[in-house]
Design a protein around this motif. Structure first.
Motif, short mmCIF file in Angstrom:
data_model
loop_
_atom_site.label_atom_id
_atom_site.label_comp_id
_atom_site.label_asym_id
_atom_site.label_seq_id
_atom_site.Cartn_x
_atom_site.Cartn_y
_atom_site.Cartn_z
N MET A 88 29.55 38.05 34.27
CA MET A 88 30.73 37.23 34.46
C MET A 88 31.04 37.17 35.96
SD MET A 88 34.65 37.55 33.13
CE MET A 88 34.14 37.68 31.47
N THR A 89 31.48 36.01 36.40
CA THR A 89 31.87 35.84 37.79
C THR A 89 33.34 35.43 37.86
OG1 THR A 89 31.33 33.50 37.86
CG2 THR A 89 29.54 35.05 38.39
N ALA A 90 33.93 35.61 39.02
CA ALA A 90 35.33 35.23 39.21
C ALA A 90 35.52 33.74 38.99
CB ALA A 90 35.79 35.63 40.61
N HIS A 91 34.52 32.94 39.33
CA HIS A 91 34.63 31.49 39.13
C HIS A 91 34.67 31.13 37.64
CE1 HIS A 91 34.31 30.32 43.29
NE2 HIS A 91 33.29 31.16 43.43
N ARG A 92 34.05 31.97 36.82
CA ARG A 92 33.98 31.69 35.39
C ARG A 92 35.24 32.14 34.65
NH1 ARG A 92 30.83 33.57 30.74
NH2 ARG A 92 30.55 31.70 29.50
N VAL A 93 35.98 33.08 35.22
CA VAL A 93 37.16 33.63 34.55
C VAL A 93 38.18 32.54 34.22
CG1 VAL A 93 39.15 35.17 34.82
CG2 VAL A 93 36.90 35.94 35.50
N ALA A 94 38.44 31.64 35.16
CA ALA A 94 39.44 30.59 34.94
C ALA A 94 39.09 29.73 33.74
CB ALA A 94 39.59 29.74 36.19
N SER A 95 37.83 29.36 33.61
CA SER A 95 37.44 28.52 32.47
C SER A 95 37.52 29.30 31.15
CB SER A 95 36.05 27.93 32.66
OG SER A 95 35.08 28.95 32.74
N GLU A 104 32.92 41.98 41.86
CA GLU A 104 31.79 41.25 42.44
C GLU A 104 31.58 41.64 43.90
OE1 GLU A 104 31.11 36.91 41.99
OE2 GLU A 104 32.97 37.04 40.81
N LEU A 105 32.66 41.64 44.66
CA LEU A 105 32.56 41.94 46.09
C LEU A 105 32.12 43.38 46.33
CD1 LEU A 105 35.72 40.05 47.39
CD2 LEU A 105 33.32 39.35 47.62
N ARG A 106 32.67 44.33 45.56
CA ARG A 106 32.26 45.73 45.72
C ARG A 106 30.78 45.91 45.40
NH1 ARG A 106 36.58 49.84 45.56
NH2 ARG A 106 38.55 48.71 45.64
N ALA A 107 30.32 45.23 44.36
CA ALA A 107 28.91 45.34 43.97
C ALA A 107 27.98 44.81 45.05
CB ALA A 107 28.67 44.60 42.66
N ARG A 128 50.35 33.05 33.84
CA ARG A 128 49.60 32.77 35.06
C ARG A 128 49.33 34.02 35.89
NH1 ARG A 128 53.09 28.04 37.58
NH2 ARG A 128 54.50 29.78 37.42
N MET A 129 50.31 34.91 36.00
CA MET A 129 50.13 36.12 36.80
C MET A 129 49.07 37.04 36.18
SD MET A 129 52.00 35.81 39.45
CE MET A 129 52.18 37.42 40.13
N ALA A 130 49.08 37.17 34.87
CA ALA A 130 48.08 38.01 34.19
C ALA A 130 46.68 37.43 34.36
CB ALA A 130 48.43 38.15 32.71
N LYS A 131 46.57 36.10 34.26
CA LYS A 131 45.27 35.47 34.43
C LYS A 131 44.78 35.62 35.87
CE LYS A 131 46.39 31.49 32.30
NZ LYS A 131 46.21 30.16 31.68
N ALA A 132 45.69 35.50 36.82
CA ALA A 132 45.31 35.68 38.23
C ALA A 132 44.86 37.11 38.48
CB ALA A 132 46.49 35.32 39.14
N ALA A 133 45.53 38.08 37.85
CA ALA A 133 45.14 39.48 38.01
C ALA A 133 43.74 39.73 37.46
CB ALA A 133 46.15 40.39 37.31
N MET A 134 43.42 39.11 36.34
CA MET A 134 42.08 39.24 35.77
C MET A 134 41.03 38.64 36.71
SD MET A 134 42.14 40.78 32.86
CE MET A 134 40.58 40.29 32.15
N GLU A 135 41.33 37.47 37.25
CA GLU A 135 40.40 36.83 38.17
C GLU A 135 40.19 37.67 39.42
OE1 GLU A 135 39.65 32.46 40.20
OE2 GLU A 135 41.33 32.73 38.83
#
Length: 65
Positions: free
Chosen positions: A1-8, A31-34, A17-24
């Motif tokens: 899973m990627t951050a770009h895919r989370v929104a879809s 992703e960045l840490r990896a 909206r805040m919970a969805k933003a937190a998940m993204e």
């Protein structure tokens, strides 16, 4: 899973909206840490919207008596 895919994936969920933003952001952080990339570097160099700004430092002013 990627951050770009989370929104879809979360699009069917109405509101929260805040919970969805937190998940993204959590997925983006993983992703960045990896990849060994800092968030600041991603903002500036990977087109996430950041702008590098330098701030001139003049030191501290003495306190008024």
């Amino acid at each position: 899973m990627t951050a770009h895919r989370v929104a879809s994936l979360l699009a069917p969920v109405k509101g929260h909206r805040m919970a969805k933003a937190a998940m993204e952001m959590a997925v983006l952080d993983a992703e960045l840490r990896a990849s060994g990339t800092s968030f600041a570097t991603a903002l500036i160099h990977q087109g996430l919207g950041g702008v590098r700004v330098s701030v001139e430092h003049h030191g501290l002013r003495p306190a008024a008596a």
